[in-house]
Design an enzyme around this catalytic site. Structure first.
Site, PDB file in Angstrom:
ATOM      1  N   ASP A   8     -14.816   6.479  46.329  1.00 41.02           N
ATOM      2  CA  ASP A   8     -15.443   7.223  45.240  1.00 41.02           C
ATOM      3  C   ASP A   8     -14.439   7.975  44.351  1.00 41.02           C
ATOM      4  O   ASP A   8     -13.788   8.911  44.797  1.00 41.02           O
ATOM      5  CB  ASP A   8     -16.444   8.237  45.799  1.00 41.02           C
ATOM      6  CG  ASP A   8     -17.479   7.610  46.732  1.00 41.02           C
ATOM      7  OD1 ASP A   8     -17.114   6.687  47.490  1.00 41.02           O
ATOM      8  OD2 ASP A   8     -18.632   8.059  46.714  1.00 41.02           O
ATOM      9  N   GLU A  39     -19.164   6.038  41.414  1.00 38.79           N
ATOM     10  CA  GLU A  39     -20.433   6.775  41.243  1.00 38.79           C
ATOM     11  C   GLU A  39     -20.233   8.239  40.854  1.00 38.79           C
ATOM     12  O   GLU A  39     -21.171   8.881  40.391  1.00 38.79           O
ATOM     13  CB  GLU A  39     -21.276   6.687  42.518  1.00 38.79           C
ATOM     14  CG  GLU A  39     -20.679   7.459  43.684  1.00 38.79           C
ATOM     15  CD  GLU A  39     -21.720   8.080  44.600  1.00 38.79           C
ATOM     16  OE1 GLU A  39     -22.908   7.817  44.427  1.00 38.79           O
ATOM     17  OE2 GLU A  39     -21.315   8.852  45.490  1.00 38.79           O
ATOM     18  N   ASN A  67     -25.664   6.483  45.175  1.00 39.54           N
ATOM     19  CA  ASN A  67     -26.828   7.340  44.904  1.00 39.54           C
ATOM     20  C   ASN A  67     -26.712   8.093  43.574  1.00 39.54           C
ATOM     21  O   ASN A  67     -27.710   8.575  43.056  1.00 39.54           O
ATOM     22  CB  ASN A  67     -27.051   8.325  46.057  1.00 39.54           C
ATOM     23  CG  ASN A  67     -25.809   9.126  46.412  1.00 39.54           C
ATOM     24  OD1 ASN A  67     -24.744   8.563  46.641  1.00 39.54           O
ATOM     25  ND2 ASN A  67     -25.931  10.430  46.438  1.00 39.54           N
ATOM     26  N   HIS A  68     -25.487   8.188  43.025  1.00 39.00           N
ATOM     27  CA  HIS A  68     -25.323   8.856  41.721  1.00 39.00           C
ATOM     28  C   HIS A  68     -25.330   7.871  40.543  1.00 39.00           C
ATOM     29  O   HIS A  68     -24.963   8.247  39.423  1.00 39.00           O
ATOM     30  CB  HIS A  68     -24.028   9.679  41.702  1.00 39.00           C
ATOM     31  CG  HIS A  68     -24.082  10.899  42.565  1.00 39.00           C
ATOM     32  ND1 HIS A  68     -24.855  12.002  42.251  1.00 39.00           N
ATOM     33  CD2 HIS A  68     -23.489  11.195  43.746  1.00 39.00           C
ATOM     34  CE1 HIS A  68     -24.727  12.917  43.197  1.00 39.00           C
ATOM     35  NE2 HIS A  68     -23.899  12.453  44.121  1.00 39.00           N
ATOM     36  N   HIS A 179     -19.059   6.893  50.053  1.00 38.12           N
ATOM     37  CA  HIS A 179     -20.019   7.993  49.906  1.00 38.12           C
ATOM     38  C   HIS A 179     -19.610   9.299  50.585  1.00 38.12           C
ATOM     39  O   HIS A 179     -19.916  10.359  50.085  1.00 38.12           O
ATOM     40  CB  HIS A 179     -21.432   7.603  50.374  1.00 38.12           C
ATOM     41  CG  HIS A 179     -22.430   8.742  50.344  1.00 38.12           C
ATOM     42  ND1 HIS A 179     -22.919   9.258  49.170  1.00 38.12           N
ATOM     43  CD2 HIS A 179     -23.024   9.453  51.344  1.00 38.12           C
ATOM     44  CE1 HIS A 179     -23.790  10.235  49.455  1.00 38.12           C
ATOM     45  NE2 HIS A 179     -23.860  10.374  50.760  1.00 38.12           N
TER      46      HIS A 179
HETATM   47 FE   LIG Z   1     -19.601   9.779  46.110  1.00 36.32          FE
HETATM   48 FE   LIG Z   2     -22.715   8.852  47.098  1.00 32.04          FE
END
Ligand SMILES: [Fe+2]
Ligand SMILES: [Fe+2]
Length: 275
Positions: A8, A39, A67-68, A179
């Site tokens: 990320d 993300e 999720n973002h 994540h």
């Molecule tokens: Fe992340």
């Molecule tokens: Fe995430």
């Protein structure tokens, strides 16, 4: 093939760390293909077109999300125009999510499949990631329809990520978790030949709480009262990920090694074994 995957990318620090180190790594490690999870690339929340272009210019060939994915509204339309940007493939069929969760890339005549999926434990639950990834890999078997397959499982639980590694062992070149923003020390080639690491870690400022300013995070945990909104930590960053070498015939992994380069973590950069 020689592949790299970076975890990320968080805000400016993450983008700057990749821009500072990826061009050299691409040359030194003679990388054929580079993926980063983006993300959190736009100020910690989601992705915009200009931020994605910055990451492509730094040397990323494909970007995955999590999720973002939709934190920046423009991503919802941008993703339809940008085949190099992937969102999780396991959105409910009825949601008609824009963009794609899997994409084949042509790399000088070799075919690299990238698949992005999101876990279901301790996060917003999408459709079953195992079913969704199985469908993609059944349609595109390694060694036949693809020369390399990279699966990014964006998930909170280490157990779910390890289960995915074993589930796909022998069918993907790399299964990598994202994540949690912390690199795990378990990079290995599984018995069936799939390279695996539970989490790639983040590209960002590690003098933080998972990329966010530590003072704000610590206060929110300690005081349990509303306070300043989360903001990304913008100090010097570390680019964190893995390097994988695959067998040209089978597409399975010969080797996986962690990459940590920049400020904040003990650095490690793989050395190419001269053939
Ligand atoms: Fe992340
Ligand atoms: Fe995430």
């Amino acid at each position: 093939m020689r592949l790299a995957f970076f975890g990320d990318v968080v805000g400016k620090s993450g983008r700057a760390a990749l821009a500072a180190h990826l061009p050299r790594l691409r040359a030194e490690l003679r990388l054929d293909f580079v993926v980063a999870n983006a993300e959190n690339a736009a100020g910690g929340f989601g992705i915009t077109e200009s931020v994605a272009q910055e990451l492509f210019a730094a040397g990323c060939d494909a970007l995955t999300l999590g999720n973002h994915a939709w934190d920046q509204r423009e991503a919802i339309t941008y993703i339809g125009r940008e085949p190099r940007l992937l969102r999780p493939c396991n959105y409910p069929t009825l949601s008609d999510a824009p963009g794609r969760g899997a994409q084949m890339f042509d790399v000088a005549g070799r075919r690299v499949l990238v698949v992005n999926a999101m876990g279901r434990l301790f996060m917003d639950s999408l459709d079953c990631p195992f079913t969704a990834v199985d469908r993609e890999l059944t349609a595109c078997p390694l060694g036949a329809a693809a020369d390399a397959i990279i699966v990014d499982l964006h998930a909170e639980a280490t157990s779910e990520k390890q289960a995915m590694g074993h589930f796909l062992d022998g069918r993907a070149s790399l299964v990598i978790g994202t994540h949690t923003h912390v690199p795990t020390a378990d990079s290995r080639v599984l018995p069936g030949g799939t390279a695996f690491q539970t989490d790639a870690g983040m590209c960002g400022d590690y003098d933080s709480v998972i990329g966010m300013r530590k003072e704000i995070s610590v206060r929110r945990f300690a005081v349990r009262l509303p306070g300043e909104r989360h903001a990304t930590a913008d100090g010097a960053g570390c680019a964190c990920g893995v390097f994988v070498e695959t067998d040209p015939r089978s597409g399975l992994a010969r080797r996986i090694a962690p990459i940590r380069v920049g400020v904040g973590l003990t650095e490690t950069v793989p050395v190419l074994e001269t053939a």
